[in-house]
Write a protein that holds these residues in place. Sequence first.
Motif, short mmCIF file in Angstrom:
data_model
loop_
_atom_site.label_atom_id
_atom_site.label_comp_id
_atom_site.label_asym_id
_atom_site.label_seq_id
_atom_site.Cartn_x
_atom_site.Cartn_y
_atom_site.Cartn_z
N GLU A 6 -0.53 -7.58 0.95
CA GLU A 6 -1.15 -7.53 2.28
C GLU A 6 -0.37 -6.63 3.24
N TYR A 7 0.77 -6.08 2.77
CA TYR A 7 1.66 -5.31 3.65
C TYR A 7 1.82 -3.88 3.14
N GLN A 8 2.32 -3.03 4.03
CA GLN A 8 2.63 -1.65 3.68
C GLN A 8 3.83 -1.17 4.48
N ARG B 45 7.63 -12.59 -12.07
CA ARG B 45 6.28 -12.38 -11.54
C ARG B 45 6.34 -11.56 -10.25
N ALA B 46 7.32 -11.87 -9.41
CA ALA B 46 7.49 -11.13 -8.16
C ALA B 46 7.88 -9.68 -8.43
N LEU B 47 8.73 -9.45 -9.42
CA LEU B 47 9.14 -8.08 -9.74
C LEU B 47 7.96 -7.26 -10.24
N GLU B 48 7.09 -7.86 -11.06
CA GLU B 48 5.90 -7.15 -11.54
C GLU B 48 5.04 -6.70 -10.36
N ARG B 49 4.85 -7.57 -9.40
CA ARG B 49 4.03 -7.24 -8.23
C ARG B 49 4.73 -6.22 -7.35
N LEU B 50 6.06 -6.32 -7.23
CA LEU B 50 6.81 -5.35 -6.44
C LEU B 50 6.65 -3.95 -7.03
N PHE B 51 6.75 -3.82 -8.34
CA PHE B 51 6.63 -2.51 -8.98
C PHE B 51 5.26 -1.90 -8.68
N THR B 52 4.21 -2.71 -8.77
CA THR B 52 2.87 -2.20 -8.47
C THR B 52 2.78 -1.77 -7.01
N TRP B 53 3.32 -2.58 -6.11
CA TRP B 53 3.28 -2.30 -4.67
C TRP B 53 4.06 -1.05 -4.32
N LEU B 54 5.22 -0.88 -4.94
CA LEU B 54 6.03 0.29 -4.65
C LEU B 54 5.35 1.58 -5.09
N GLY C 142 10.27 -6.75 -0.72
CA GLY C 142 9.60 -5.71 0.05
C GLY C 142 10.28 -5.46 1.39
N ARG C 143 10.72 -6.53 2.06
CA ARG C 143 11.43 -6.38 3.33
C ARG C 143 12.73 -5.61 3.13
N THR C 144 13.42 -5.90 2.04
CA THR C 144 14.68 -5.21 1.77
C THR C 144 14.44 -3.73 1.53
N VAL C 145 13.40 -3.40 0.79
CA VAL C 145 13.06 -1.99 0.57
C VAL C 145 12.74 -1.31 1.89
N ALA C 146 11.99 -1.99 2.76
CA ALA C 146 11.67 -1.42 4.08
C ALA C 146 12.94 -1.13 4.86
N ALA C 147 13.92 -2.04 4.79
CA ALA C 147 15.18 -1.81 5.49
C ALA C 147 15.93 -0.62 4.91
N LEU C 148 15.85 -0.44 3.59
CA LEU C 148 16.53 0.68 2.95
C LEU C 148 15.92 2.01 3.34
N THR C 149 14.61 2.06 3.48
CA THR C 149 13.94 3.31 3.85
C THR C 149 13.97 3.55 5.34
N GLY C 150 14.35 2.52 6.12
CA GLY C 150 14.33 2.65 7.58
C GLY C 150 12.94 2.54 8.17
N GLN C 151 12.03 1.94 7.42
CA GLN C 151 10.65 1.81 7.88
C GLN C 151 10.34 0.37 8.29
N ARG C 152 9.10 0.13 8.66
CA ARG C 152 8.64 -1.21 9.04
C ARG C 152 7.68 -1.72 7.98
N LEU C 153 7.73 -3.04 7.77
CA LEU C 153 6.78 -3.69 6.88
C LEU C 153 5.70 -4.31 7.75
N GLU C 154 4.48 -3.76 7.67
CA GLU C 154 3.39 -4.22 8.53
C GLU C 154 2.18 -4.59 7.68
N ARG C 155 1.40 -5.53 8.21
CA ARG C 155 0.18 -5.92 7.50
C ARG C 155 -0.79 -4.75 7.45
N ARG C 156 -1.46 -4.64 6.33
CA ARG C 156 -2.50 -3.62 6.20
C ARG C 156 -3.66 -3.95 7.13
N PRO C 157 -4.28 -2.96 7.72
CA PRO C 157 -5.44 -3.26 8.57
C PRO C 157 -6.57 -3.88 7.78
#
Length: 264
Positions: free
Chosen positions: A66-68, A99-108, A244-259
């Motif tokens: 639900e996030y990007q 299970r979370a890692l599988e979903r993270l890979f798809t999301w990334l 996902g939040r940790t990845v967002a912090a590494l990239t310097g971006q924000r984790l926001e809900r998809r519209p």
Amino acid sequence: MMASGLLRPGPSLVRGARLNPAHGIARRLIPLLLLVMVPLVLLGWFAVQTVHAVQEGMEQSGRIEEYQLVGPRGPACLRIVIVVDVSGSMSEFALPRDRALERLFTWLGTNLRTGDELAVVDFAAEAATRVPATDYRAARLTGPAGVVDGVDTLLQPPVTEVARLGATDCDVELMFISDALITDLPDTADDGRRFLTTTGMHGIHLLVPGEDMEISDQWQVAFPAAPPIRFDGNDADETALTLGRTVAALTGQRLERRPEPTTT
């Protein structure tokens, strides 16, 4: 009137007078000290910013799908290495974690950018690569690497394994999923900083799958700029979202809900 005998001439400042040799040594040492200290200070600052960014987003809930990632990134590419503690103390979290890692890979696959890489290294008493460093679009999670557990859980084997992933121009970020009950942690913060810089690591982060889980006090002695980020490791949704939040912090971006999709 004060007697002239009480007045004495000061040291001569004529041309050729010698300066204190200690001053010259100090002037040469200061640039060298700055050359060593500035990178270490910056490393600690970036690690603290990462933890703050993750913790500020902990009120988010739901599924990672639900996030990007939103916002600009700096020029550096990332090699994100997820270092998975598969020792006995972490066994109860294995299923929701994978299970979370599988979903993270798809999301990334739709949230990183060209040049970024992913890898997974499992560790306990030994370490082995589960997913070699590869382009994030081609990365696929496989089963556990079959690492042997033992009396001790060690830091050096996974770091050696990360070095075997090969050279890269990207910033190497280690995301440990662990309780940090590791017996060969550096003795001091200075040792911890030297450990990171000499092994070529840009940052290290600790994700602990339990709000009340006991962790090693030595972790925060060795890596004070990487305090534990806690989450419910029995919940695959929360595990994936924390990653996902940790990845967002590494990239310097924000984790926001998809519209929400619009309907006509």
